[in-house]
Design an enzyme around this catalytic site. Structure first.
Site, short mmCIF file in Angstrom:
data_model
loop_
_atom_site.label_atom_id
_atom_site.label_comp_id
_atom_site.label_asym_id
_atom_site.label_seq_id
_atom_site.Cartn_x
_atom_site.Cartn_y
_atom_site.Cartn_z
N ASP A 1 25.65 -48.73 12.32
CA ASP A 1 24.24 -48.93 12.52
C ASP A 1 23.86 -49.86 13.67
O ASP A 1 23.03 -50.79 13.32
CB ASP A 1 23.30 -49.11 11.16
CG ASP A 1 23.97 -48.46 10.10
OD1 ASP A 1 24.03 -47.06 10.28
OD2 ASP A 1 23.89 -48.91 9.06
N GLU B 1 17.28 -39.64 9.42
CA GLU B 1 17.08 -41.13 9.39
C GLU B 1 17.28 -41.64 10.85
O GLU B 1 17.41 -40.92 11.78
CB GLU B 1 17.92 -41.62 8.38
CG GLU B 1 19.44 -41.53 8.48
CD GLU B 1 20.35 -41.81 7.21
OE1 GLU B 1 19.82 -42.14 6.40
OE2 GLU B 1 21.60 -41.83 7.74
#
Length: 510
Positions: A66, A251
């Site tokens: 991420d 997301e």
């Protein structure tokens, strides 16, 4: 974390050692000389990066995911979820459920190939009220006090978004709010998971924050993406929360500002594509990255879906299928995408879903604000500039390692040292420039008892120089180099052995 995973097994393609192709040798270092020893016997464990030209993943001794990035003083700083913390809790046979992750990883580079590991941001200590720390997003701004301030937002599990601040890209960090900056208590949030933040400061100096995620209300238009304007202090809200109508949103929100345009990027969901009203644009494949643009970001009707720009890494056969989370950034006049893939599961002997950050160069048409399709690879980006071995370099700067090398924090924030083990360890840097100077000495700052053998360009035969260490306090030791090397650009290998040996920094002296 609302992450789905579809796993399949791919094999790493392993090639021989050599210099990164875009850093051309300037003289006669013989790149045809490759390692002819069995590295699996020489070292405790060998990363695929040590036995290849691959630039991805960025760090090969720790699981990371991420990513986000910010530039500062000629370096790009990358921050990531610390998947390794979960791996250490559940072991190689466990699964990555993200529940034990309460630290973020810091790293930086000035050449996109050699990465300096700056250690961890311990959110459990800094913000003990938070549950987890995932998916950071960072920006910076020169403030009235004359200092550059860094604003780091991260997912507090799936329940909200927290923020940390610092006047250095490596800390120390502090928690200015003691609570989430956004969560379901904020009017207009109205999403199951107000996480995965994306932050931006536009050309007017205004801050913006995107976030969102959770169970979709519909497959095609999930209604879970949100944006809000930040206050001048970057830790308050200065507008109502607005919706972004992102088709097949899942997301991984992020923001960019290109040519006067707000660019919102996000991860699409795993559902079948049953609806698609944009006939002139390809339907985004499952769990890929797409982007939208707007001139007036708080107006939901102003957002235009543009295209998808980065497929799932599993679709590109770079590791198994996994979730997708990227950050687009510009560094030294080139665009790049930071992302994650399951590069190192075989190396760590696990199938648990542990990820690693990689980077690829991207093509962006700034005039028309078009992001061209990128592709995940093992090779990664080319080296932008050679490493200067006559400047002081950090031992935690590596392009490849063996033995899943360990590091520990020593001294000022962001400084790490390599730790010796009973087995030999190896640290390698790429593209070191010996074209203009021939070294006469090697020196390193060390502590403890052990030995450091230094090789240039390959690991064949005797080392170029060896440094014997035997001291209980930190000391800078040097050793005369008795042999000459050919001029050129090559790799440097530091083979160190000693269970209590700590290795901090090094340089060559002419």
């Amino acid at each position: 974390m609302f992450r789905k995973k579809v796993l399949f097994i791919t094999a790493f393609a392993i090639s021989f050692l050599g210099c990164k192709k875009d850093v051309e040798p300037q003289s006669t270092l013989d790149k045809s000389e490759v390692v002819n020893e069995n590295l699996e016997e020489k070292f405790a464990n060998v990363s695929p990066k040590l036995t290849s030209d691959n630039a991805s993943p960025l760090l090969d001794f720790i699981f990371t995911a991420d990513p986000t990035a910010v530039e500062y003083e000629g370096r790009i700083y990358v921050y990531a979820t610390n998947d390794h913390q979960q791996y250490e809790h559940v072991g190689k046979d466990g699964k990555n459920g993200y529940g034990h992750i309460r630290t973020l990883v810091m790293m930086s580079s000035d050449d996109m190939v050699n990465w300096t590991y700056h250690g961890l941001i311990n959110t459990a200590d800094l913000a003990p009220w938070t549950q987890n720390s995932w998916a950071p997003s960072i920006t910076s701004r020169l403030e009235a006090d004359g200092k550059t301030h860094f604003y780091l937002y991260y997912s507090n599990s799936g329940i909200g978004t927290a923020v940390l601040t610092s006047t250095s890209p490596v800390g120390p960090w502090s928690d200015p709010l003691g609570k989430n900056i956004v969560d379901r208590s904020v009017p207009g949030v109205d999403v199951e998971a107000p996480f995965d933040p994306g932050v931006l400061i536009d050309d007017q100096g205004a801050g913006w924050l995107t976030f969102g995620g959770g169970t979709p209300k519909t497959d095609y238009m999930p209604d879970n993406a949100r944006i809000v304007k930040l206050g001048a202090d970057m830790i308050s809200l200065a507008s109502d929360v607005a919706k972004i109508p992102a088709p097949y949103f899942f997301e991984a929100s992020e923001l960019n500002f290109i040519n006067g345009t707000y660019v919102y990027t996000y991860n699409t969901n795993w559902t079948d594509r049953t609806e698609w009203p944009y006939g002139h644009i390809d339907i985004p494949t499952k769990c890929n990255m797409s982007y939208m643009t707007s001139k007036t970001p708080l107006d939901p009707d102003s957002w235009e879906y543009r295209d998808n720009y980065f497929k799932n890494t599993g679709e590109d056969n770079v590791g198994p299928w996994t979730n997708n989370h990227t950050h687009l950034f510009k560094f030294k006049e080139k665009y790049y995408i930071a992302y994650h893939a399951m590069y190192l599961q075989d190396y760590f002997d696990t199938k648990g879903g542990f990820r690693n950050v990689g980077i690829e160069e991207m093509q962006v048409d700034e005039e028309h604000v078009n992001i061209l399709m990128g592709k995940a690879t093992f090779e990664g980006p080319s080296q932008l500039n050679p490493l200067n071995p006559f400047d002081l370099q950090q031992a935690e700067t590596t392009a490849g390692t063996s033995g899943q090398v360990q590091f520990e924090a020593v001294g000022k924030p962001g400084n790490m040292v390599a730790k010796g083990k009973a087995d030999k360890q190896c640290l390698m840097v790429r593209g070191a420039d010996f074209s203009k100077q021939i070294p006469a000495k090697f020196e390193a700052r060390v502590k403890g008892k052990g030995k450091i053998d230094v090789y240039v360009n390959n690991l064949k035969g005797a080392p170029l120089v060896s440094l014997i260490c035997d001291g209980k306090e930190w000391a800078t030791l040097s050793e005369k180099i008795e042999r000459t090397i050919d001029k050129g650009v090559g790799n440097i290998y530091f083979v160190f052995n000693g269970e209590d040996l700590l290795f901090d920094e090094w340089k060559f002296i002419n």
